[in-house]
Design a protein around this motif. Structure first.
Motif, PDB file in Angstrom:
ATOM      1  N   THR A   1      41.085  53.719  31.106  1.00  0.00           N
ATOM      2  CA  THR A   1      42.321  54.457  30.833  1.00  0.00           C
ATOM      3  C   THR A   1      43.496  53.573  30.430  1.00  0.00           C
ATOM      4  N   ASP A   2      43.532  52.346  30.930  1.00  0.00           N
ATOM      5  CA  ASP A   2      44.615  51.423  30.621  1.00  0.00           C
ATOM      6  C   ASP A   2      44.109  50.000  30.843  1.00  0.00           C
ATOM      7  N   LEU A   3      44.963  49.009  30.581  1.00  0.00           N
ATOM      8  CA  LEU A   3      44.540  47.614  30.679  1.00  0.00           C
ATOM      9  C   LEU A   3      44.149  47.240  32.110  1.00  0.00           C
ATOM     10  N   ALA A   4      44.852  47.771  33.098  1.00  0.00           N
ATOM     11  CA  ALA A   4      44.511  47.486  34.505  1.00  0.00           C
ATOM     12  C   ALA A   4      43.128  48.037  34.856  1.00  0.00           C
ATOM     13  N   ALA A   5      42.825  49.247  34.392  1.00  0.00           N
ATOM     14  CA  ALA A   5      41.502  49.829  34.650  1.00  0.00           C
ATOM     15  C   ALA A   5      40.410  49.046  33.926  1.00  0.00           C
ATOM     16  N   LEU A   6      40.708  48.582  32.720  1.00  0.00           N
ATOM     17  CA  LEU A   6      39.753  47.770  31.977  1.00  0.00           C
ATOM     18  C   LEU A   6      39.496  46.453  32.696  1.00  0.00           C
ATOM     19  N   ARG A   7      40.550  45.808  33.177  1.00  0.00           N
ATOM     20  CA  ARG A   7      40.405  44.551  33.913  1.00  0.00           C
ATOM     21  C   ARG A   7      39.549  44.769  35.164  1.00  0.00           C
ATOM     22  N   GLU A   8      39.810  45.841  35.880  1.00  0.00           N
ATOM     23  CA  GLU A   8      39.033  46.155  37.086  1.00  0.00           C
ATOM     24  C   GLU A   8      37.553  46.379  36.743  1.00  0.00           C
ATOM     25  N   PHE A   9      37.301  47.131  35.671  1.00  0.00           N
ATOM     26  CA  PHE A   9      35.928  47.390  35.242  1.00  0.00           C
ATOM     27  C   PHE A   9      35.231  46.074  34.868  1.00  0.00           C
ATOM     28  N   LEU A  10      35.895  45.235  34.081  1.00  0.00           N
ATOM     29  CA  LEU A  10      35.268  43.986  33.647  1.00  0.00           C
ATOM     30  C   LEU A  10      35.071  43.008  34.803  1.00  0.00           C
ATOM     31  N   ALA A  11      35.948  43.021  35.786  1.00  0.00           N
ATOM     32  CA  ALA A  11      35.746  42.175  36.970  1.00  0.00           C
ATOM     33  C   ALA A  11      34.447  42.577  37.673  1.00  0.00           C
ATOM     34  N   GLU A  12      34.219  43.878  37.793  1.00  0.00           N
ATOM     35  CA  GLU A  12      32.968  44.352  38.390  1.00  0.00           C
ATOM     36  C   GLU A  12      31.779  43.989  37.505  1.00  0.00           C
ATOM     37  N   TYR A  13      31.887  44.270  36.222  1.00  0.00           N
ATOM     38  CA  TYR A  13      30.784  44.047  35.284  1.00  0.00           C
ATOM     39  C   TYR A  13      30.391  42.563  35.216  1.00  0.00           C
ATOM     40  N   HIS A  14      31.378  41.690  35.145  1.00  0.00           N
ATOM     41  CA  HIS A  14      31.113  40.246  35.038  1.00  0.00           C
ATOM     42  C   HIS A  14      31.000  39.571  36.408  1.00  0.00           C
ATOM     43  N   GLU A  15      31.052  40.386  37.475  1.00  0.00           N
ATOM     44  CA  GLU A  15      30.956  39.890  38.852  1.00  0.00           C
ATOM     45  C   GLU A  15      31.983  38.793  39.128  1.00  0.00           C
ATOM     46  N   ARG A  16      33.240  39.111  38.810  1.00  0.00           N
ATOM     47  CA  ARG A  16      34.369  38.216  39.038  1.00  0.00           C
ATOM     48  C   ARG A  16      35.198  38.755  40.196  1.00  0.00           C
ATOM     49  N   ASP A  17      35.774  37.866  40.963  1.00  0.00           N
ATOM     50  CA  ASP A  17      36.717  38.260  42.002  1.00  0.00           C
ATOM     51  C   ASP A  17      38.057  38.513  41.317  1.00  0.00           C
ATOM     52  N   PRO A  18      38.541  39.769  41.307  1.00  0.00           N
ATOM     53  CA  PRO A  18      39.801  40.055  40.603  1.00  0.00           C
ATOM     54  C   PRO A  18      40.975  39.215  41.104  1.00  0.00           C
ATOM     55  N   ALA A  19      40.965  38.864  42.377  1.00  0.00           N
ATOM     56  CA  ALA A  19      42.067  38.067  42.930  1.00  0.00           C
ATOM     57  C   ALA A  19      41.998  36.612  42.481  1.00  0.00           C
ATOM     58  N   ASP A  20      40.825  36.182  42.030  1.00  0.00           N
ATOM     59  CA  ASP A  20      40.635  34.786  41.632  1.00  0.00           C
ATOM     60  C   ASP A  20      40.218  34.704  40.164  1.00  0.00           C
ATOM     61  N   TRP A  21      40.831  35.541  39.321  1.00  0.00           N
ATOM     62  CA  TRP A  21      40.517  35.553  37.895  1.00  0.00           C
ATOM     63  C   TRP A  21      41.817  35.385  37.119  1.00  0.00           C
ATOM     64  N   PRO A  22      42.182  34.134  36.853  1.00  0.00           N
ATOM     65  CA  PRO A  22      43.444  33.890  36.150  1.00  0.00           C
ATOM     66  C   PRO A  22      43.348  34.316  34.684  1.00  0.00           C
ATOM     67  N   LEU A  23      44.167  35.267  34.306  1.00  0.00           N
ATOM     68  CA  LEU A  23      44.188  35.788  32.947  1.00  0.00           C
ATOM     69  C   LEU A  23      45.594  35.671  32.381  1.00  0.00           C
ATOM     70  N   THR A  24      45.665  35.490  31.087  1.00  0.00           N
ATOM     71  CA  THR A  24      46.935  35.378  30.379  1.00  0.00           C
ATOM     72  C   THR A  24      47.030  36.525  29.391  1.00  0.00           C
ATOM     73  N   GLU A  25      48.207  37.134  29.313  1.00  0.00           N
ATOM     74  CA  GLU A  25      48.412  38.233  28.384  1.00  0.00           C
ATOM     75  C   GLU A  25      48.590  37.694  26.969  1.00  0.00           C
ATOM     76  N   PHE A  26      48.096  38.446  25.994  1.00  0.00           N
ATOM     77  CA  PHE A  26      48.323  38.106  24.589  1.00  0.00           C
ATOM     78  C   PHE A  26      48.536  39.408  23.818  1.00  0.00           C
ATOM     79  N   PRO A  27      49.316  39.361  22.736  1.00  0.00           N
ATOM     80  CA  PRO A  27      49.531  40.573  21.939  1.00  0.00           C
ATOM     81  C   PRO A  27      48.345  40.810  21.012  1.00  0.00           C
ATOM     82  N   HIS A  28      47.902  42.064  20.945  1.00  0.00           N
ATOM     83  CA  HIS A  28      46.849  42.443  20.005  1.00  0.00           C
ATOM     84  C   HIS A  28      47.314  43.709  19.296  1.00  0.00           C
TER      85      HIS A  28
END
Length: 150
Positions: A71-98
């Motif tokens: 539904t939004d970027l936060a939901a996408l990040r949450e989904f990909l953290a699960e899919y890629h088996e990443r700890d969301p709290a320990d996944w440093p990401l940087t925003e970029f314009p697209h």
């Protein structure tokens, strides 16, 4: 744009309504497409790989994902953290314009919500592709028929 490498040379074709207008130089030329589903999200995936002495090495994945939970970027990040088996709290990401939206990236992947329910995830092997090439590739992925794009 700061941090983005010079344009690369190959066109990646169209995948599920998105034109991959360039791919990093130096990745393999063997290309495969796959369709899959995970947790009610459908994936159209294109993979570039090269043959090595030990088998094959993937240099680039592009996933076009479609699902109601995106539904939004936060939901996408949450989904990909699960899919890629990443700890969301320990996944440093940087925003970029697209385009008119924002995406997130680290050294090996970039992702953004193209529209509610539709997202794109570009993943690279950081041993073959640097962050600048990752971002150049991600920025070169656009919906077919977008203004100024084919």
């Amino acid at each position: 744009m700061s941090g983005v490498s010079e344009p690369v040379t190959r066109d990646g074709g169209v995948l599920d309504g998105f034109h991959i207008r360039q791919v990093p130089g130096g990745i393999g030329t063997e290309v495969s497409d796959f369709a899959s589903e995970w947790d009610d999200v459908r994936f159209a995936t294109r993979v570039w790989e090269r043959q090595t002495d030990d088998g094959h090495q993937v240099g680039l994945h592009v996933h076009v994902m479609r699902g109601e939970r995106l539904t939004d970027l936060a939901a996408l990040r949450e989904f990909l953290a699960e899919y890629h088996e990443r700890d969301p709290a320990d996944w440093p990401l940087t925003e970029f314009p697209h385009g008119d939206t924002a995406g997130l990236h680290d050294d090996s992947q970039a992702f953004w919500l193209a529209a509610p329910g539709v997202a794109v995830n570009v993943l690279v092997d950081p041993a073959q592709v640097d962050r600048g090439q990752l971002l150049s590739t991600a920025l070169a992925v656009a919906p077919v028929g977008a203004p100024g794009r084919t």
